[in-house]
Each structure stands twice: as C-alpha cells, then as structure tokens.
Motif scaffolding. Structure first.
Motif, PDB file in Angstrom:
ATOM      1  N   LYS A  95       0.863  -1.192   0.000  1.00 50.63           N
ATOM      2  CA  LYS A  95       0.000   0.000   0.000  1.00 50.63           C
ATOM      3  C   LYS A  95       0.890   1.230   0.000  1.00 50.63           C
ATOM      4  O   LYS A  95       1.700   1.427   0.906  1.00 50.63           O
ATOM      5  CB  LYS A  95      -0.922   0.014   1.219  1.00 50.63           C
ATOM      6  N   LEU A  96       0.735   2.055  -1.027  1.00 49.80           N
ATOM      7  CA  LEU A  96       1.537   3.273  -1.180  1.00 49.80           C
ATOM      8  C   LEU A  96       0.656   4.490  -0.961  1.00 49.80           C
ATOM      9  O   LEU A  96      -0.477   4.545  -1.432  1.00 49.80           O
ATOM     10  CB  LEU A  96       2.155   3.296  -2.583  1.00 49.80           C
ATOM     11  N   SER A  97       1.171   5.466  -0.229  1.00 56.14           N
ATOM     12  CA  SER A  97       0.473   6.735  -0.008  1.00 56.14           C
ATOM     13  C   SER A  97       1.326   7.869  -0.557  1.00 56.14           C
ATOM     14  O   SER A  97       2.530   7.944  -0.274  1.00 56.14           O
ATOM     15  CB  SER A  97       0.222   6.959   1.488  1.00 56.14           C
ATOM     16  N   LEU A  98       0.708   8.749  -1.347  1.00 53.63           N
ATOM     17  CA  LEU A  98       1.405   9.912  -1.887  1.00 53.63           C
ATOM     18  C   LEU A  98       1.420  11.040  -0.864  1.00 53.63           C
ATOM     19  O   LEU A  98       0.408  11.321  -0.215  1.00 53.63           O
ATOM     20  CB  LEU A  98       0.712  10.391  -3.163  1.00 53.63           C
ATOM     21  N   LEU A  99       2.574  11.692  -0.732  1.00 46.09           N
ATOM     22  CA  LEU A  99       2.762  12.786   0.209  1.00 46.09           C
ATOM     23  C   LEU A  99       3.236  14.020  -0.549  1.00 46.09           C
ATOM     24  O   LEU A  99       3.706  13.922  -1.692  1.00 46.09           O
ATOM     25  CB  LEU A  99       3.792  12.402   1.273  1.00 46.09           C
ATOM     26  N   PRO A 100       3.142  15.201   0.068  1.00 42.02           N
ATOM     27  CA  PRO A 100       3.671  16.412  -0.588  1.00 42.02           C
ATOM     28  C   PRO A 100       5.174  16.308  -0.839  1.00 42.02           C
ATOM     29  O   PRO A 100       5.872  15.479  -0.250  1.00 42.02           O
ATOM     30  CB  PRO A 100       3.347  17.518   0.421  1.00 42.02           C
ATOM     31  N   HIS A 101       5.638  17.173  -1.739  1.00 41.29           N
ATOM     32  CA  HIS A 101       7.069  17.309  -2.036  1.00 41.29           C
ATOM     33  C   HIS A 101       7.673  16.015  -2.589  1.00 41.29           C
ATOM     34  O   HIS A 101       8.813  15.661  -2.274  1.00 41.29           O
ATOM     35  CB  HIS A 101       7.839  17.763  -0.791  1.00 41.29           C
ATOM     36  N   ASN A 102       6.885  15.314  -3.415  1.00 40.39           N
ATOM     37  CA  ASN A 102       7.366  14.119  -4.130  1.00 40.39           C
ATOM     38  C   ASN A 102       7.759  12.977  -3.198  1.00 40.39           C
ATOM     39  O   ASN A 102       8.565  12.113  -3.564  1.00 40.39           O
ATOM     40  CB  ASN A 102       8.547  14.459  -5.044  1.00 40.39           C
ATOM     41  N   ARG A 103       7.174  12.962  -2.000  1.00 38.77           N
ATOM     42  CA  ARG A 103       7.472  11.884  -1.059  1.00 38.77           C
ATOM     43  C   ARG A 103       6.337  10.874  -1.031  1.00 38.77           C
ATOM     44  O   ARG A 103       5.198  11.160  -1.390  1.00 38.77           O
ATOM     45  CB  ARG A 103       7.731  12.435   0.346  1.00 38.77           C
ATOM     46  N   ILE A 104       6.668   9.664  -0.596  1.00 33.48           N
ATOM     47  CA  ILE A 104       5.677   8.608  -0.447  1.00 33.48           C
ATOM     48  C   ILE A 104       5.929   7.849   0.848  1.00 33.48           C
ATOM     49  O   ILE A 104       7.032   7.881   1.407  1.00 33.48           O
ATOM     50  CB  ILE A 104       5.708   7.589  -1.612  1.00 33.48           C
ATOM     51  N   GLU A 105       4.892   7.193   1.338  1.00 37.25           N
ATOM     52  CA  GLU A 105       5.019   6.166   2.369  1.00 37.25           C
ATOM     53  C   GLU A 105       4.562   4.857   1.755  1.00 37.25           C
ATOM     54  O   GLU A 105       3.624   4.832   0.940  1.00 37.25           O
ATOM     55  CB  GLU A 105       4.185   6.495   3.596  1.00 37.25           C
ATOM     56  N   LEU A 106       5.202   3.768   2.135  1.00 36.65           N
ATOM     57  CA  LEU A 106       4.856   2.464   1.569  1.00 36.65           C
ATOM     58  C   LEU A 106       4.883   1.418   2.672  1.00 36.65           C
ATOM     59  O   LEU A 106       5.840   1.354   3.461  1.00 36.65           O
ATOM     60  CB  LEU A 106       5.827   2.093   0.451  1.00 36.65           C
ATOM     61  N   PHE A 107       3.833   0.629   2.714  1.00 33.35           N
ATOM     62  CA  PHE A 107       3.721  -0.466   3.677  1.00 33.35           C
ATOM     63  C   PHE A 107       3.574  -1.767   2.901  1.00 33.35           C
ATOM     64  O   PHE A 107       2.930  -1.817   1.853  1.00 33.35           O
ATOM     65  CB  PHE A 107       2.522  -0.275   4.599  1.00 33.35           C
ATOM     66  N   ALA A 108       4.185  -2.846   3.396  1.00 35.84           N
ATOM     67  CA  ALA A 108       4.075  -4.151   2.747  1.00 35.84           C
ATOM     68  C   ALA A 108       4.278  -5.236   3.787  1.00 35.84           C
ATOM     69  O   ALA A 108       4.676  -4.971   4.933  1.00 35.84           O
ATOM     70  CB  ALA A 108       5.120  -4.290   1.636  1.00 35.84           C
ATOM     71  N   ASN A 109       3.991  -6.466   3.383  1.00 35.84           N
ATOM     72  CA  ASN A 109       4.326  -7.636   4.187  1.00 35.84           C
ATOM     73  C   ASN A 109       5.365  -8.454   3.441  1.00 35.84           C
ATOM     74  O   ASN A 109       5.251  -8.652   2.229  1.00 35.84           O
ATOM     75  CB  ASN A 109       3.092  -8.511   4.457  1.00 35.84           C
TER      76      ASN A 109
END
Length: 263
Positions: free
Chosen positions: A151-165
């Motif tokens: 699961k990827l989440s888009l953030l400001p300033h070209n950043r992302i958070e990503l969660f996986a198993n």
C-alpha cells in the motif's frame, strides 16, 4: 468515446481528407488502450490542403481512464506532436505511416488508487515474488520470499510512504518505509533516501523489518523503467514528476519513429 475536438464546429468546414485523418487517428489511438473512458483527438492542419501533401501542423490527444496492457490505468493522459510528415496514401488504407520521426510532449496523471492497483499486475509482481536473493533467503531459511499487500500513499514534495508484508515462508514480517521519488536518465523512477518507519512495526520485529526495508528499497529502485513500457516505435522519456494531492503527475516527451497499431 470520441468527442471534443473531433466533433467541434471548427472541423465541420474541413475537407474530406482532414475528416478522414481525424477518423483514422481516433481509431488508431483507441486501439493502443485496452479500454478508455474518454479519448479526444485533434489534427491541426492550416490550410487543410497541406494534408494532401502529407503535412500537418500538429496532432493532439487527450484522454481519461486509459488502461494500458490490460492492467495499468492512467487517470489522465495528453500529448501533442511537433509538425508531422505522413504518407497520406496510408490514411486512405485506414492507417497512419510517418515519413520521418517526430516528437511529442506528454503529460500523464496516475491516481494513488491506480498506483496501488498496479502493484497487483503481473509485470510488477514478477519483481516482488519468489525472490531468492542471498540476503533474503538467509532470513527465510532458504525459502523464496514474497513482498505482498503493498500500500503506497502519496505525500507532498514528491514523497511517499509504503507499507508491505514480507512473506518469509514460515512467517510474515511487516515492512514500512518512506522515501522521495526522483528520475534517473529520464527513464527510471528512483526511490531515494529510503527511511525505515518503525512506528507501526512490533518492537520484536523491528530489526528484521529494517533489514527487509533496505532490500525492498533496492528492489523498487530497479523495477520501474520506462523502456519496459515503450510501445513499438515509440520511446518515452521523463522530464519531471510531482505529487499533487492524491495524484502523481509525470511530464516528458515521446520520440515517435512510427505509429504503433496496437498497445
């Protein structure tokens, strides 16, 4: 659906050649996508008589809900070519053949939802499943490793958070990271400055999760290469990318040697 430019009043006075080219161009573009919500095509040729010599000023396409190779959906896409020299006799046969290469500027918008859906595509899964890298099999007791539930989440300033198993065979370890998106050599998407995010990871798993995070970051960095998505006769290149809310926006250009007939 073909509307907008194709059906505009400005085109009502065009000669039969320009109308024919609009029809052929619309059909050609539509066949590049598995499905689409909207595709609008405009051929600019002034005066329209230049078309009979195979010369047009530009060719523009805008579309939404375009699905590429059955599994990759784009929220929006547009491109506009430079002047184009084509073989008008090919238009009479229902095709478009270029006399010489041309370039087009392009913009593509991907939604966060569609990016996450793309992680389930076979072209992507093959880089994340049945992995036998030594550093992974050391952690899994020799078993192939799969990264799932991404699961990827888009953030400001070209950043992302990503969660996986990470499925290690006999157990699953959650992995969480943040990073900045970038571009290398105008064709690769980079996952830069990968940082382990421990806040949602059980304390007893954080050491192995951090190791797996580093490995996943390396895998992601080698995964997204535009040359794997090029259409026949078309080379895609990126100039910039930007996160805009829940959209990831790419801008770049296409070098078009010939018009592909299918996607």
């Amino acid at each position: 659906m073909f509307g907008g430019f194709v059906g505009s009043e400005q085109n009502q006075g065009s000669d039969w050649g320009e109308k024919l080219l609009n029809t052929v161009a619309s059909n050609t573009i539509s066949h590049l996508f598995t499905r689409s919500d909207r595709v609008d095509v405009e051929v600019r040729c002034n005066p329209s008589s230049k078309l009979l010599q195979g010369s047009i000023d530009s060719f523009r396409m805008t579309g939404s809900g375009l699905v590429i190779r059955r599994e990759f959906r784009t929220e929006e896409m547009s491109f506009e070519t430079d002047a184009v020299s084509l073989d008008f006799s090919s238009v009479l046969k229902g095709k478009i053949s270029l006399k010489q290469p041309t370039q087009a500027i392009a913009t593509v918008k991907l939604s966060e939802v569609d990016i996450n859906r793309a992680f389930s595509a076979q072209l992507v899964r093959q880089h994340l499943e049945n992995l036998t890298l030594p550093q992974l099999t050391d952690l899994s007791g020799g078993q192939p490793v799969n990264f799932t539930d991404i699961k990827l989440s888009l953030l400001p300033h070209n950043r992302i958070e990503l969660f996986a198993n990470a499925d290690l065979g006999n157990r699953k370890v959650p992995v969480s990271l943040s990073c900045t998106l970038g571009i290398a050599k105008r064709r690769r998407i980079l996952f830069q400055d990968v940082k382990f995010e421990p806040k949602d990871i059980p304390e007893e798993m954080q050491d192995i999760s951090e190791t797996l995070t580093e490995i996943l970051g390396e895998i992601l960095n080698g995964m997204v290469d535009l040359d794997r998505f090029n259409l026949d006769g078309v080379m895609l290149r990126l100039n910039r990318l930007e996160t805009q809310g829940k959209m990831l926006v790419f801008s770049g250009y296409a070098q078009i040697e010939r018009i592909p007939q299918t996607g």
